[in-house]
Write a protein that holds these residues in place. Structure first.
Motif, short mmCIF file in Angstrom:
data_model
loop_
_atom_site.label_atom_id
_atom_site.label_comp_id
_atom_site.label_asym_id
_atom_site.label_seq_id
_atom_site.Cartn_x
_atom_site.Cartn_y
_atom_site.Cartn_z
N ALA A 178 46.39 -10.54 27.91
CA ALA A 178 46.94 -9.94 29.21
C ALA A 178 48.32 -9.08 28.78
N ASP A 179 48.99 -9.89 28.05
CA ASP A 179 50.20 -9.23 27.66
C ASP A 179 50.03 -8.00 26.58
N LYS A 180 48.96 -8.06 25.66
CA LYS A 180 48.85 -6.86 24.86
C LYS A 180 48.24 -5.76 25.86
N LEU A 181 47.20 -6.11 26.84
CA LEU A 181 46.84 -5.14 27.79
C LEU A 181 48.04 -4.44 28.33
N ARG A 182 49.09 -5.02 28.96
CA ARG A 182 50.17 -4.68 29.55
C ARG A 182 50.89 -3.77 28.42
N GLN A 183 51.14 -4.14 27.49
CA GLN A 183 51.95 -3.46 26.52
C GLN A 183 51.27 -2.10 26.14
N LEU A 184 49.82 -2.38 26.10
CA LEU A 184 49.26 -0.88 25.69
C LEU A 184 49.26 0.13 26.86
N HIS A 186 51.70 0.14 28.85
CA HIS A 186 53.06 0.77 28.93
C HIS A 186 53.30 1.71 28.01
N ASP A 187 52.97 1.55 26.81
CA ASP A 187 52.97 2.32 25.64
C ASP A 187 52.14 3.87 25.93
N ARG A 188 51.16 3.62 26.57
CA ARG A 188 50.38 4.86 26.94
C ARG A 188 51.03 5.56 28.31
N LYS A 189 51.80 5.00 29.07
CA LYS A 189 52.54 5.55 30.15
C LYS A 189 53.70 6.21 29.52
N VAL A 190 54.46 5.63 28.50
CA VAL A 190 55.59 6.05 28.03
C VAL A 190 55.33 7.54 27.21
N LYS A 191 53.98 7.45 26.54
CA LYS A 191 53.61 8.64 25.89
C LYS A 191 53.42 9.87 26.85
N LEU A 192 52.69 9.49 28.03
CA LEU A 192 52.51 10.62 29.04
C LEU A 192 53.73 11.03 29.62
N LEU A 193 54.76 10.19 29.84
CA LEU A 193 56.03 10.47 30.43
C LEU A 193 56.88 11.60 29.45
N GLU A 194 56.77 11.34 27.78
CA GLU A 194 57.46 12.15 26.94
C GLU A 194 56.85 13.47 26.79
N ARG A 195 55.69 13.67 27.34
CA ARG A 195 54.95 14.88 27.43
C ARG A 195 55.50 15.84 28.27
#
Length: 195
Positions: A178-184, A186-195
């Motif tokens: 569950a923590d790993k899925l949350r982190q993944l 989170h990372d995906r949303k950060v990448k989308l926001l950086e675009r």
């Protein structure tokens, strides 16, 4: 700021007392809003993770503004799920909160025989005391039964539910997953926001 630094109220005993105090105040507010109005009783029982039978108690009433209010009252431990044991638990709860069976105007349960049985069910035991406490089969439970029947009749829905159940079981069975899925995510949303 004026309290000592060690006065953080994080001891389990103190936290339980705080939670209990909040529960008492919330229940008192519900009872004050209910006043001497008629109400309906909604119950369901289930076994918790510690393998104890618990009964959830909800009341429904119309407040002074004419709004239908539904409030969770308590979770009561019951030794067994027989109608007599459930009735005894309700009587005890009513005595504790000063509620009267005479003010009860409705009952809502699932279709289990211990709850809705015509002769020995909880419904019948309450109606012996108060014939105005009419029984209505729980609509949420009826909806669940309809959804299950429809899902079983349609292979696509069955497959979809199996896949969703497998995903939930896989992701929720392990804290690390569950923590790993949350982190993944989170990372995906950060990448989308950086675009």
């Amino acid at each position: 700021m004026n309290a000592p630094g060690n006065n953080q109220m994080i001891a389990p005993k103190i936290q339980k007392q705080l939670v209990n105090a909040c529960a008492v105040e919330t229940t008192n507010a519900i009872l004050a809003d209910l006043g001497d109005r008629w109400f309906t009783l909604l119950l369901d029982e289930a076994r918790d993770c510690s393998v104890k039978e618990q009964m959830a108690v909800v009341i429904r009433y119309v407040n002074k503004h004419g709004e239908v209010i539904e409030r969770f009252m308590a979770v009561v431990h019951v030794a067994t799920t027989t109608a007599a044991c459930l009735k005894e638990a309700i009587d005890s709860l009513f005595a504790k909160y000063g509620l009267s069976v005479a003010r009860l105007r409705g009952q809502g349960y699932d279709g289990a025989s211990n709850m809705s049985g015509e002769f020995n069910g909880l419904k019948s035991l309450i109606m012996k005391e108060n014939p105005y406490a009419l029984y209505v089969h729980c609509f949420a439970h009826q909806l669940q039964l309809v959804v299950v029947a429809v899902a079983q009749a349609n292979q696509y829905v069955c497959d979809f539910m199996w896949i969703v159940g497998s995903i939930v079981n896989t992701s929720a069975s392990s804290c690390k997953r569950a923590d790993k899925l949350r982190q993944l995510e989170h990372d995906r949303k950060v990448k989308l926001l950086e675009r």
